[in-house]
Design an enzyme around this catalytic site. Structure first.
Site, short mmCIF file in Angstrom:
data_model
loop_
_atom_site.label_atom_id
_atom_site.label_comp_id
_atom_site.label_asym_id
_atom_site.label_seq_id
_atom_site.Cartn_x
_atom_site.Cartn_y
_atom_site.Cartn_z
N GLU A 163 64.04 110.99 77.01
CA GLU A 163 63.72 109.58 76.74
C GLU A 163 64.92 108.85 76.16
O GLU A 163 64.79 107.93 75.34
CB GLU A 163 62.48 109.48 75.84
CG GLU A 163 61.24 110.00 76.53
CD GLU A 163 59.94 109.56 75.87
OE1 GLU A 163 59.99 109.09 74.73
OE2 GLU A 163 58.89 109.69 76.52
N GLU B 22 55.66 116.00 80.51
CA GLU B 22 54.59 115.99 79.53
C GLU B 22 53.36 115.32 80.12
O GLU B 22 53.46 114.24 80.69
CB GLU B 22 54.97 115.19 78.27
CG GLU B 22 56.08 115.77 77.44
CD GLU B 22 56.39 114.87 76.25
OE1 GLU B 22 55.67 113.85 76.06
OE2 GLU B 22 57.34 115.16 75.51
#
Length: 439
Positions: free
Chosen positions: A246, A357
């Site tokens: 991220e 995820e």
């Protein structure tokens, strides 16, 4: 879902990630997933609801656990020739010292066994770690699982090898693949050592978690840890090296932008891609061949970054998209295929794509965050997501890492809400009230 925690207020709402998800149109290819998911019912026109009264959440993504690879001092010995006895004594000391340096990584790992930890469930390894009792409730249902060792938050590192051994024993009964988030706190060496001790069938995607603001300090620290671990343990149990998690999402958030391929996103890419290239050079210098990848929020991949890697890992969370549990599995597949796989196919290198995820929270630290609008955080809803996603994703070839292995109390303390409650196990490694499918 993860970004490096920088000490900002835990009461953050209306992030770019939530804004993106809130504006998503209804999915268009749910029927493709449903062909492999007969347990998903209902029409495709009402699977994603619009909610204007979504409760304020604390933070939709939160800090990664990082820690420093312990440094080992090198003591230089000066030899004298005063006597033959002293000479041979010093030669013996030198040989012992050289042997110690040669086994430094393994030595550092095993030395953790002697360290106590108030939060650790194990203080020492007893018996043969490869001979452990199997839990009949656990099944190898999952393609992969996201994992972070306990007590691995940089700079307060206190990982215990006995804990990681226990984790490998449990995880190996659920999957043959795990992904980690960084290589601080001796994470890479610890995991590889535990795999070696337990002799389980496990492949780990190791990682380097760089910071855009520190001129490469965190990256270089973890690079050294990765080098040492590979030299000590080889690459038999390593599936790839993921650089950045991220990173672009965080960079955009820190600089008040939202477009991953806009000018600010490209500035972030200009910081990250040299680190990706440096990792490739490091691996080449070690004489090993490993894939190098990147992980980011599913809607925040930068084209320049994705074009520079062998694989991309996308965080795709129906909870943060305000999707109901009944629609969550189909939405996850649809979003991943339509956003991330489609993006990769448009690039010349066509990187392999996986879901880094996905999962469902089981609790909240406060009532205001226990619902995402249409559904609540609960073990019953985690069970429903497992039942409607896991076997179907396995059948249609979706590569994914279920989020996550166990609850992490530090996230509850720092961020509140649902952040600490995504595990299949409680933080004490007790299985939650869930069952795993045969697939």
């Amino acid at each position: 879902m993860y970004s490096q925690y920088r000490g900002s207020s835990p009461s953050i709402a209306n992030s770019e990630l939530n804004d993106f998800y809130d504006q998503l149109p209804p999915p268009h290819r749910l029927s493709n997933f449903s062909a492999h998911a007969p347990s998903i019912t209902g029409s495709t026109t009402n699977l994603v609801e619009t909610h204007t009264d979504v409760p304020v959440r604390t933070k939709p993504y939160y800090g990664d656990r990082q820690g420093e690879f312990p440094e080992t001092p090198v003591v230089e010995e000066k030899m004298t020739a005063r006597s033959s006895r002293r000479k041979w004594l010093m030669w013996g000391l030198l040989i012992i010292g050289l042997l110690a340096v040669a086994g430094i990584v393994v030595g550092v790992v095993l030395s953790q066994l002697q360290k106590g930890s108030s939060s650790s469930s194990n203080s020492a390894i007893t018996g043969d770690p490869s001979q452990f009792s199997k839990d009949s409730r656990l099944k190898q249902s999952f393609y992969g699982i996201a994992y972070t060792p306990q007590d691995s938050i940089y700079p307060n590192c206190n990982i215990q090898i006995a804990d990681v051994v226990t984790d490998m024993q449990l995880l190996s009964q659920l999957t043959s693949r795990i992904r980690v988030y960084g290589s601080d706190c001796n994470t890479t060496a610890m995991v590889l050592e535990a795999i070696q001790l337990t002799q389980v069938n496990m492949t780990v995607f190791i990682a380097n978690y760089p910071d855009a603001t520190d001129n490469g300090v965190a990256y270089n620290r973890q690079k050294s840890a990765i080098e040492s671990a590979i030299q000590a343990y080889g690459t038999d149990h390593i599936g790839g090296v993921t650089v950045g998690n991220e990173f672009i999402l965080d960079y955009l958030d820190a600089n008040g932008a939202t477009d991953p391929n806009g000018s600010v996103g490209n500035q972030g890419a200009a910081i990250l891609t040299p680190l990706i290239d440096d990792t490739k050079s490091m691996l080449q210098s070690l004489g090993v061949s490993l894939k190098v990848g990147n992980a980011d929020a599913g809607s925040f991949f930068n084209d320049k970054v994705l074009a520079d890697v062998d694989y991309g890992m996308a965080n795709v969370h129906p909870w943060f998209a305000n999707v109901s549990i009944d629609a969550a599995a189909g939405w996850t597949w649809d979003f991943f295929e339509g956003t991330d796989v489609a993006l990769a196919q448009n690039l010349s290198n066509k990187p392999d794509m996986s879901i880094a995820e996905t999962g469902w929270p089981t609790n909240s630290s406060d009532a205001g965050n226990e619902s995402n609008g249409p559904s609540i955080a609960s073990e019953a809803n985690l069970q429903k997501f497992i039942d409607t996603f896991v076997c179907q994703a396995n059948a249609n070839g979706t590569e994914y890492f279920f989020f996550e292995y166990f609850d992490e109390p530090w996230k509850t303390q720092q961020f509140g809400g649902v952040e600490g409650y995504w595990g299949l196990f409680y933080s004490n490694r007790t299985l939650k009230n869930i069952e795993f499918p045969d697939c």
